[in-house]
Design a protein around this motif. Structure first.
Motif, PDB file in Angstrom:
ATOM      1  N   LEU A  78       0.892  -1.019   0.037  1.00 53.58           N
ATOM      2  CA  LEU A  78      -0.082  -0.129  -0.095  1.00 53.58           C
ATOM      3  C   LEU A  78       0.876   1.267   0.047  1.00 53.58           C
ATOM      4  O   LEU A  78       1.973   1.334   0.885  1.00 53.58           O
ATOM      5  CB  LEU A  78      -0.975   0.123   1.319  1.00 53.58           C
ATOM      6  N   HIS A  79       0.784   2.074  -0.975  1.00 58.04           N
ATOM      7  CA  HIS A  79       1.508   3.443  -0.824  1.00 58.04           C
ATOM      8  C   HIS A  79       0.388   4.409  -0.634  1.00 58.04           C
ATOM      9  O   HIS A  79      -0.562   4.630  -1.060  1.00 58.04           O
ATOM     10  CB  HIS A  79       1.858   3.695  -2.362  1.00 58.04           C
ATOM     11  N   LEU A  80       0.722   5.131   0.529  1.00 51.53           N
ATOM     12  CA  LEU A  80      -0.392   6.262   1.135  1.00 51.53           C
ATOM     13  C   LEU A  80       0.393   7.306   1.875  1.00 51.53           C
ATOM     14  O   LEU A  80       1.205   7.260   2.593  1.00 51.53           O
ATOM     15  CB  LEU A  80      -0.908   5.261   2.195  1.00 51.53           C
ATOM     16  N   ASP A  81       0.319   8.385   1.194  1.00 54.41           N
ATOM     17  CA  ASP A  81       1.007   9.506   1.597  1.00 54.41           C
ATOM     18  C   ASP A  81       2.612   9.808   1.397  1.00 54.41           C
ATOM     19  O   ASP A  81       3.008  10.036   2.605  1.00 54.41           O
ATOM     20  CB  ASP A  81       0.390  10.202   2.869  1.00 54.41           C
ATOM     21  N   GLY A  82       3.232   9.002   0.773  1.00 54.64           N
ATOM     22  CA  GLY A  82       4.345   8.960   0.749  1.00 54.64           C
ATOM     23  C   GLY A  82       4.907   7.674   1.654  1.00 54.64           C
ATOM     24  O   GLY A  82       6.179   7.802   1.605  1.00 54.64           O
ATOM     25  N   TYR A  83       4.278   6.996   2.243  1.00 52.91           N
ATOM     26  CA  TYR A  83       4.730   5.836   3.133  1.00 52.91           C
ATOM     27  C   TYR A  83       4.423   4.665   2.312  1.00 52.91           C
ATOM     28  O   TYR A  83       3.570   4.503   1.470  1.00 52.91           O
ATOM     29  CB  TYR A  83       4.071   5.742   4.362  1.00 52.91           C
ATOM     30  N   MET A  84       5.194   3.459   2.463  1.00 54.37           N
ATOM     31  CA  MET A  84       4.786   2.210   2.118  1.00 54.37           C
ATOM     32  C   MET A  84       4.544   1.283   3.446  1.00 54.37           C
ATOM     33  O   MET A  84       5.347   1.177   4.086  1.00 54.37           O
ATOM     34  CB  MET A  84       5.973   1.523   1.278  1.00 54.37           C
ATOM     35  N   TYR A  85       3.570   0.414   2.894  1.00 51.37           N
ATOM     36  CA  TYR A  85       3.068  -0.363   4.067  1.00 51.37           C
ATOM     37  C   TYR A  85       2.939  -1.775   3.070  1.00 51.37           C
ATOM     38  O   TYR A  85       2.668  -2.014   2.056  1.00 51.37           O
ATOM     39  CB  TYR A  85       1.769  -0.284   4.367  1.00 51.37           C
ATOM     40  N   TYR A  86       3.118  -2.877   3.944  1.00 49.92           N
ATOM     41  CA  TYR A  86       3.230  -4.413   3.709  1.00 49.92           C
ATOM     42  C   TYR A  86       1.595  -4.940   4.162  1.00 49.92           C
ATOM     43  O   TYR A  86       1.454  -4.681   5.396  1.00 49.92           O
ATOM     44  CB  TYR A  86       4.331  -5.260   4.019  1.00 49.92           C
ATOM     45  N   ARG A  87       0.860  -5.619   3.494  1.00 49.82           N
ATOM     46  CA  ARG A  87      -0.287  -6.326   3.845  1.00 49.82           C
ATOM     47  C   ARG A  87       0.035  -7.348   4.784  1.00 49.82           C
ATOM     48  O   ARG A  87       0.859  -8.168   4.429  1.00 49.82           O
ATOM     49  CB  ARG A  87      -1.131  -6.693   2.766  1.00 49.82           C
ATOM     50  N   THR A  88      -0.447  -7.301   6.123  1.00 50.47           N
ATOM     51  CA  THR A  88      -0.265  -8.231   6.995  1.00 50.47           C
ATOM     52  C   THR A  88      -1.227  -9.291   7.220  1.00 50.47           C
ATOM     53  O   THR A  88      -0.977 -10.337   7.593  1.00 50.47           O
ATOM     54  CB  THR A  88       0.063  -7.668   8.392  1.00 50.47           C
ATOM     55  N   ARG A  89      -2.572  -9.005   7.020  1.00 52.24           N
ATOM     56  CA  ARG A  89      -3.573 -10.028   6.988  1.00 52.24           C
ATOM     57  C   ARG A  89      -4.857  -9.272   6.284  1.00 52.24           C
ATOM     58  O   ARG A  89      -4.885  -8.130   6.152  1.00 52.24           O
ATOM     59  CB  ARG A  89      -3.909 -10.358   8.600  1.00 52.24           C
ATOM     60  N   GLU A  90      -5.732 -10.112   6.200  1.00 51.58           N
ATOM     61  CA  GLU A  90      -7.174  -9.781   5.731  1.00 51.58           C
ATOM     62  C   GLU A  90      -8.105 -10.544   6.636  1.00 51.58           C
ATOM     63  O   GLU A  90      -8.093 -11.558   7.115  1.00 51.58           O
ATOM     64  CB  GLU A  90      -7.287 -10.265   4.495  1.00 51.58           C
ATOM     65  N   ARG A  91      -9.201  -9.782   6.887  1.00 49.59           N
ATOM     66  CA  ARG A  91     -10.328 -10.401   7.685  1.00 49.59           C
ATOM     67  C   ARG A  91     -11.567  -9.548   7.323  1.00 49.59           C
ATOM     68  O   ARG A  91     -11.694  -8.531   7.361  1.00 49.59           O
ATOM     69  CB  ARG A  91      -9.908  -9.819   9.192  1.00 49.59           C
ATOM     70  N   ASN A  92     -12.608 -10.334   6.779  1.00 48.63           N
ATOM     71  CA  ASN A  92     -13.733 -10.077   6.386  1.00 48.63           C
ATOM     72  C   ASN A  92     -13.389  -9.084   5.236  1.00 48.63           C
ATOM     73  O   ASN A  92     -12.737  -9.218   4.163  1.00 48.63           O
ATOM     74  CB  ASN A  92     -14.784  -9.376   7.225  1.00 48.63           C
ATOM     75  N   GLU A  93     -13.722  -7.831   5.261  1.00 47.17           N
ATOM     76  CA  GLU A  93     -13.571  -6.683   4.081  1.00 47.17           C
ATOM     77  C   GLU A  93     -12.630  -5.699   4.375  1.00 47.17           C
ATOM     78  O   GLU A  93     -12.552  -4.948   3.939  1.00 47.17           O
ATOM     79  CB  GLU A  93     -14.907  -5.823   4.025  1.00 47.17           C
ATOM     80  N   ARG A  94     -11.755  -6.123   5.526  1.00 46.12           N
ATOM     81  CA  ARG A  94     -10.780  -5.084   5.708  1.00 46.12           C
ATOM     82  C   ARG A  94      -9.282  -5.762   5.575  1.00 46.12           C
ATOM     83  O   ARG A  94      -9.229  -7.018   5.696  1.00 46.12           O
ATOM     84  CB  ARG A  94     -10.648  -4.683   7.408  1.00 46.12           C
ATOM     85  N   MET A  95      -8.324  -4.972   5.173  1.00 36.14           N
ATOM     86  CA  MET A  95      -7.093  -5.383   4.946  1.00 36.14           C
ATOM     87  C   MET A  95      -6.119  -4.394   5.958  1.00 36.14           C
ATOM     88  O   MET A  95      -6.300  -3.401   6.066  1.00 36.14           O
ATOM     89  CB  MET A  95      -6.473  -5.108   3.731  1.00 36.14           C
ATOM     90  N   TYR A  96      -5.232  -5.377   6.505  1.00 32.78           N
ATOM     91  CA  TYR A  96      -4.520  -4.557   7.605  1.00 32.78           C
ATOM     92  C   TYR A  96      -2.918  -4.492   7.227  1.00 32.78           C
ATOM     93  O   TYR A  96      -2.377  -5.551   6.464  1.00 32.78           O
ATOM     94  CB  TYR A  96      -4.367  -5.398   8.850  1.00 32.78           C
TER      95      TYR A  96
END
Length: 127
Positions: free
Chosen positions: A10-28
């Motif tokens: 995930l690229h958000l506001d100049g930061y990069m995140y890695y997906r750690t898990r998914e639950r229902n309709e949410r991604m963390y």
């Protein structure tokens, strides 16, 4: 809040995140520096009923311990585009592809890319 999801990043506001898990309709997501214990920022995205993804929790809710690196995000996207192009255009040689893709790219972005030998190997692995 502008954002983009590229594979499991995930690229958000100049930061990069890695997906750690998914639950229902949410991604963390966790900041890419979390594995190095340099930052503990997290984000949450949610899939709406209309199929659109929205940021439910971002940098304002979970601040980073470092400044954003926009050049790193652009370099990551460029690398993904390069690999896609290698898969789609197998007739082009890696050196030619690199010259074409890197033409006009900001030097700060180029400094965030892997070395040329690594990029050539990554291109060859796409064939």
């Amino acid at each position: 809040m502008p954002f983009e999801i590229v594979r499991t990043k995930l690229h958000l506001d100049g930061y990069m995140y890695y997906r750690t898990r998914e639950r229902n309709e949410r991604m963390y997501w966790e900041c890419r520096r979390s594995k190095l214990k340099e930052c503990s920022a997290r984000a949450v995205t949610i899939l709406g009923a209309d199929g659109h993804i929205a940021v439910e929790r971002g940098p304002a809710d979970s601040p980073h311990s470092h400044l954003p690196n926009v050049e790193e995000n652009v370099a990551e996207k460029l690398n993904v585009q390069l690999k896609k192009r290698a898969r789609d255009h197998t007739e082009q040689r890696p050196a030619q592809m690199l010259r074409t893709e890197h033409q006009g790219v900001d030097p700060g972005v180029l400094s965030q890319l892997p070395e040329q030998t690594v990029l050539v190997w990554e291109i060859w692995s796409q064939y």
